[in-house]
Scaffold this motif. Structure first.
Motif, short mmCIF file in Angstrom:
data_model
loop_
_atom_site.label_atom_id
_atom_site.label_comp_id
_atom_site.label_asym_id
_atom_site.label_seq_id
_atom_site.Cartn_x
_atom_site.Cartn_y
_atom_site.Cartn_z
N GLU A 34 63.16 -42.65 -51.34
CA GLU A 34 63.50 -41.86 -50.17
C GLU A 34 64.74 -42.39 -49.45
O GLU A 34 65.65 -41.64 -49.11
N SER A 55 68.40 -40.47 -49.20
CA SER A 55 68.94 -40.06 -47.90
C SER A 55 70.32 -40.66 -47.67
O SER A 55 71.25 -39.96 -47.24
N ILE A 94 67.09 -25.85 -41.34
CA ILE A 94 67.13 -27.21 -41.85
C ILE A 94 68.16 -27.30 -42.97
O ILE A 94 68.16 -26.47 -43.88
N ASP A 115 67.50 -36.40 -39.74
CA ASP A 115 66.85 -36.38 -41.04
C ASP A 115 65.71 -35.37 -41.00
O ASP A 115 64.91 -35.36 -40.06
N ALA A 116 65.62 -34.53 -42.03
CA ALA A 116 64.58 -33.51 -42.06
C ALA A 116 63.18 -34.10 -42.13
O ALA A 116 62.20 -33.41 -41.80
N GLY A 117 63.08 -35.35 -42.55
CA GLY A 117 61.77 -35.98 -42.62
C GLY A 117 61.27 -36.55 -41.31
O GLY A 117 60.15 -37.05 -41.23
N ALA A 173 68.30 -29.64 -47.69
CA ALA A 173 67.33 -30.75 -47.57
C ALA A 173 66.33 -30.82 -48.72
O ALA A 173 66.23 -31.86 -49.39
N VAL A 221 65.49 -34.49 -51.24
CA VAL A 221 64.58 -35.50 -50.69
C VAL A 221 63.57 -35.93 -51.74
O VAL A 221 63.10 -35.13 -52.56
N VAL A 248 58.70 -33.70 -45.52
CA VAL A 248 59.56 -32.77 -44.79
C VAL A 248 58.78 -31.54 -44.37
O VAL A 248 58.86 -31.08 -43.22
N GLU A 269 56.50 -32.07 -41.50
CA GLU A 269 57.26 -32.07 -40.26
C GLU A 269 57.58 -30.64 -39.82
O GLU A 269 57.50 -30.31 -38.64
#
Length: 309
Positions: free
Chosen positions: A18, A22, A78, A162-164, A182, A186, A192, A195
């Motif tokens: 991860e 990123s 996103i 960050d989308a996470g 995104a 990822v 994600v 979230e």
């Protein structure tokens, strides 16, 4: 898969996590945003919502719901890039927030908005792009709007994150969307999507597009050489481009169609549709491995339409 890096990048398939994914992709998009927008900006437009290289337009597809029903809705985009989709949403009377990992991509959002509406700002928690006097408010806390139909595009809030780890309160949005943003990049898509579910209100819709999983079995070539199976569809090893020191500078993660469905369900969503756009006769352009030749034979994009019950 990526076709933008120069000859110094070496393509391989290897494990990556991860943090490395990123870091690599943030750097890649910051370095290549200018070239990407120069090459594809005319096709994407300044305020058009396109789901993928085939050119499927949200104005026709209505995967987020009828355009008339977007007025007054809080929408999170996103992986927004230059925020073209968000500006289209704003023109329908929605209140969009455009989120991206790349600061340089969001700078293009400011440039595009300035050219279209004469406004700008710095991306961040409260930065906006676009806007006109009397236009809808921005962000999930904005008040309602009035009027019978869409007018000039209202402000679009730009957020670098960050989308996470979305920097929004629970239940902030009515809708969430991502056009090739995104999710393909990822290592943990379920994180994600959880979230996304957290920040959506009950009944909210989550729609995202990715490279069609089938495409990973074929070479990333637009011509006849891209029509023969070259790899196992079931090989989930990430695609990585490395610099001369072996550091990842670009990463994409492959998931099979079944994986994507299980990811959606594991995140707490219900899958209501899977759209595989056909290549239209009007689209004669090539985009990486996408082309009229390939597009008329095998799917290039998969769009997952999900709801938060």
């Amino acid at each position: 898969m990526n076709q933008e890096d120069g000859p110094e990048a070496t393509a391989t398939r290897r494990a990556t996590g991860e943090a490395e994914s990123s870091r690599a992709n943030r750097g890649w998009w910051d370095r290549n945003a200018d070239e990407y927008q120069d090459e594809h900006g005319a096709f994407l437009g300044d305020d058009r919502f396109v789901w993928g290289p085939e050119g499927l337009d949200e104005a026709e597809a209505a995967l987020l719901g009828p355009a008339a029903g977007l007025r007054g809705r809080d929408v999170l985009e996103i992986g927004a890039g230059a925020a073209q989709c968000s500006r289209w949403l704003a023109a329908q009377g929605a209140r969009p927030v455009a989120l991206d990992l790349s600061h340089r991509q969001l700078r293009h959002a400011l440039r595009s908005a300035s050219g279209a509406n004469g406004a700008g700002g710095e991306p961040g928690a409260g930065g906006t792009a676009g806007g006109a006097s009397g236009s809808p408010g921005t962000g999930p806390a904005a008040g309602g709007t009035s009027g019978a139909g869409p007018g000039p595009a209202g402000p679009v809030a730009l957020v670098q994150a960050d989308a996470g780890a979305l920097p929004f309160a629970d239940g902030s949005f009515d809708l969430a969307c991502s056009a090739y943003g995104a999710i393909p990049f990822v290592a943990d898509p379920v994180r994600v999507m959880r979230e996304v579910r957290r920040v959506l209100r009950a009944g909210g819709r989550w729609v995202f597009s990715v490279t069609h999983p089938l495409r990973w079995a074929f070479p990333d070539e637009p011509g006849p050489e891209g029509l023969s199976v070259a790899a196992s569809y079931f090989d989930r090893t990430p695609y990585v481009e490395e610099d001369e020191r072996g550091n990842a500078v670009y990463v994409e993660h492959h998931r099979t169609a079944g994986d994507r469905v299980r990811d959606v369900v594991a995140a707490g969503f219900r899958l209501v549709d899977l759209v595989e756009p056909e290549w239209p006769d009007w689209n004669t352009q090539e985009w990486g491995g996408w082309s009229p030749l390939r597009g008329r034979l095998i799917p290039g994009t998969a769009i997952f339409v999900c709801t938060r019950d």
